[in-house]
Design a protein around this motif. Structure first.
Motif, mmCIF file in Angstrom:
data_model
loop_
_atom_site.group_PDB
_atom_site.id
_atom_site.type_symbol
_atom_site.label_atom_id
_atom_site.label_comp_id
_atom_site.label_asym_id
_atom_site.label_seq_id
_atom_site.Cartn_x
_atom_site.Cartn_y
_atom_site.Cartn_z
ATOM 1 N N LEU A 210 0.928 -1.350 -0.075
ATOM 2 C CA LEU A 210 -0.098 -0.140 -0.118
ATOM 3 C C LEU A 210 0.848 1.095 0.036
ATOM 4 O O LEU A 210 1.927 1.224 0.524
ATOM 5 N N VAL A 211 0.230 2.104 -0.661
ATOM 6 C CA VAL A 211 1.144 3.563 -0.826
ATOM 7 C C VAL A 211 0.337 4.659 -0.521
ATOM 8 O O VAL A 211 -1.082 4.524 -1.058
ATOM 9 N N GLY A 212 0.571 5.601 0.325
ATOM 10 C CA GLY A 212 -0.036 6.877 0.713
ATOM 11 C C GLY A 212 0.454 8.326 0.010
ATOM 12 O O GLY A 212 1.647 8.275 0.226
ATOM 13 N N ASN A 213 -0.340 8.939 -0.630
ATOM 14 C CA ASN A 213 0.136 10.100 -1.251
ATOM 15 C C ASN A 213 1.399 9.782 -1.939
ATOM 16 O O ASN A 213 2.397 10.514 -1.827
ATOM 17 N N PRO A 214 1.453 8.894 -2.812
ATOM 18 C CA PRO A 214 2.883 8.438 -3.544
ATOM 19 C C PRO A 214 3.332 9.413 -4.315
ATOM 20 O O PRO A 214 2.661 10.053 -5.390
ATOM 21 N N ILE A 215 4.357 9.533 -4.619
ATOM 22 C CA ILE A 215 5.238 9.646 -5.784
ATOM 23 C C ILE A 215 5.389 8.805 -6.828
ATOM 24 O O ILE A 215 5.708 7.618 -6.535
ATOM 25 N N THR A 216 4.953 9.208 -8.157
ATOM 26 C CA THR A 216 4.902 7.903 -9.144
ATOM 27 C C THR A 216 5.822 8.522 -10.321
ATOM 28 O O THR A 216 7.014 8.805 -10.018
ATOM 29 N N ASP A 217 5.507 8.827 -11.525
ATOM 30 C CA ASP A 217 6.225 9.405 -12.547
ATOM 31 C C ASP A 217 6.021 11.009 -12.275
ATOM 32 O O ASP A 217 4.698 11.717 -12.336
ATOM 33 N N PRO A 218 6.933 11.724 -12.273
ATOM 34 C CA PRO A 218 6.869 13.110 -11.911
ATOM 35 C C PRO A 218 5.901 13.918 -12.891
ATOM 36 O O PRO A 218 5.377 14.976 -12.406
ATOM 37 N N LYS A 219 6.044 13.630 -14.236
ATOM 38 C CA LYS A 219 5.160 14.148 -15.013
ATOM 39 C C LYS A 219 3.745 13.917 -14.820
ATOM 40 O O LYS A 219 2.975 15.044 -14.852
ATOM 41 N N PHE A 220 3.198 12.699 -14.412
ATOM 42 C CA PHE A 220 1.874 12.619 -14.192
ATOM 43 C C PHE A 220 1.598 13.261 -12.706
ATOM 44 O O PHE A 220 0.380 13.977 -12.744
ATOM 45 N N ASP A 221 2.385 13.261 -11.747
ATOM 46 C CA ASP A 221 2.378 13.921 -10.581
ATOM 47 C C ASP A 221 1.997 15.468 -10.524
ATOM 48 O O ASP A 221 1.039 15.989 -9.898
ATOM 49 N N GLU A 222 2.806 16.002 -11.450
ATOM 50 C CA GLU A 222 2.764 17.452 -11.442
ATOM 51 C C GLU A 222 1.533 17.914 -12.289
ATOM 52 O O GLU A 222 1.006 18.842 -12.103
#
Length: 373
Positions: A210-222
């Motif tokens: 499980l992940v909470g408020n995770p960083i994934t791909d920077p382009k997707f997150d931003e």
């Protein structure tokens, strides 16, 4: 005549059920600043994960307060990268928290957290990657690891930890984390899965992650910050519609002048709130990540006994005030002695002294707007 010592059956069962500490571990019954004995089982220790560099990961293990023989075991990783696992223990899902009182120069106080996840799960809070928290490497190059290498090191840690704690092998096992841990938790789960398929011993009873408020791909997150800001009511319908019209879904690299102008307005509005928790007060950042120069302190061959500069002092009603207190608590000798922290030896100067590496708890870095701390 002295009477023979007799144990109450229930007490005897409790003693027999307690896990035997691993060879390089410490059972912690009292913590400085906590009133009385701890009402939960806490074990700390080091596990070697890289022979060439002498890298060792430091962990805090809290046994489930409900049914440790059957409850899940959870590995918890904090973000950063290079934030200490202690952040998870004291600020997120663990059984202690700081008393938010004005700091007077003494030792900050701790109290029990009745909302801890350890009410129903045993949790390993890990200082990972190497040189986070109290983890260290005798060769400074051991601190320079990427996401893939650090994930493999965590897998090695788990193999050794479960070997030393075989009583938990049959328990359901999960991997969890927040923020930057979103990058490495799936990797660790993959490596463990491959080990299970390859019949690597011991066999870990992995059930999921499980992940909470995770960083994934920077382009997707931003890119998702703009629709998230609209969803939370931080930007108006008109601004959001203008962003969609002029930016064509790319909110990271403005494609024209109109897009750049609307994004400037969006970023200005977002900057007014705390992106880690939009309902909390925005305060000074009081828990800086370890700077590059501080890495020398993490190989146990320090040439300086000076601590890193204390973080800025936020207001007492700030989310970050607890991080401010943790700096003084974690860097106190009584705390380090209680936790069983290894000492380093100075290698320069006329009189060599023993010294501790500086500990920076480090607030997790959040890159998406969230309603959870």
């Amino acid at each position: 005549m002295m009477r023979p010592l007799r144990l109450v059956p229930g007490l005897l069962l409790l003693l027999l059920s307690r896990p035997a500490p691993a060879p390089a571990s410490t059972v912690v019954t009292h913590l400085p600043g906590f009133d009385g004995p701890l009402p939960f089982y806490l074990e700390t220790g080091y596990v070697g994960v890289e022979e060439d560099t002498g890298a060792e990961l430091f962990y805090y293990f809290v046994e489930s307060e409900r049914s440790p023989g059957a409850d899940p075991v959870l590995l918890w990783l904090t973000g950063g990268p290079r934030c200490s696992g202690f952040s998870g223990l004291a600020f997120e899902v663990g059984p202690v928290k700081y008393v938010l009182a004005p700091y007077d120069g003494g030792l900050p106080q701790l109290v029990y957290n009745p909302l801890s996840w350890t009410k129903m799960a045993s949790i390993v809070f890990l200082d990972s990657p190497v040189c986070s928290g109290f983890s260290y490497a005798r060769d400074p190059e051991g601190c320079d690891v990427g996401d893939y290498s650090s994930s493999l090191q965590v897998q090695r840690f788990l193999i050794k930890w479960f070997t030393d704690h075989p009583q938990y092998l049959s328990n359901p096992f999960y991997i969890g984390g927040d923020s930057y841990a979103g990058k490495v938790v799936p990797l660790i789960a993959q490596y463990i899965s491959e080990g299970i398929e390859g019949r690597q011993q011991p066999v870990i009873n992995l059930k999921g992650y499980l992940v909470g408020n995770p960083i994934t791909d920077p382009k997707f997150d931003e890119n998702f910050q703009v629709p998230a800001a609209h969803g939370f009511g931080i930007i108006s319908d008109q601004i959001y519609e203008a962003a969609m019209q002029h930016c064509k879904g790319d909110y990271v690299n403005p494609v024209n002048q109109m897009c750049a102008e609307v994004l400037q307005t969006v970023n200005s509005l977002i900057s007014e709130i705390l992106d880690a928790h939009i309902l909390y007060k925005k305060c000074v950042f009081s828990a800086p990540k370890p700077i590059h120069d501080a890495m020398a302190r993490k190989n146990l061959l320090e040439e300086s006994v000076e601590l890193n500069e204390a973080p800025a002092r936020p207001a007492i009603d700030c989310l970050t005030y607890g991080y401010y207190l943790s700096y003084f608590w974690m860097n106190n000798k009584m705390t380090r002695d209680a936790l069983g922290i290894k000492q380093g030896r100075l290698v320069s100067g006329k009189d060599a002294k023993e010294n501790f590496p500086t500990h920076m708890t480090c607030q997790a870095a959040y890159h998406t707007i969230s309603t959870s701390p």
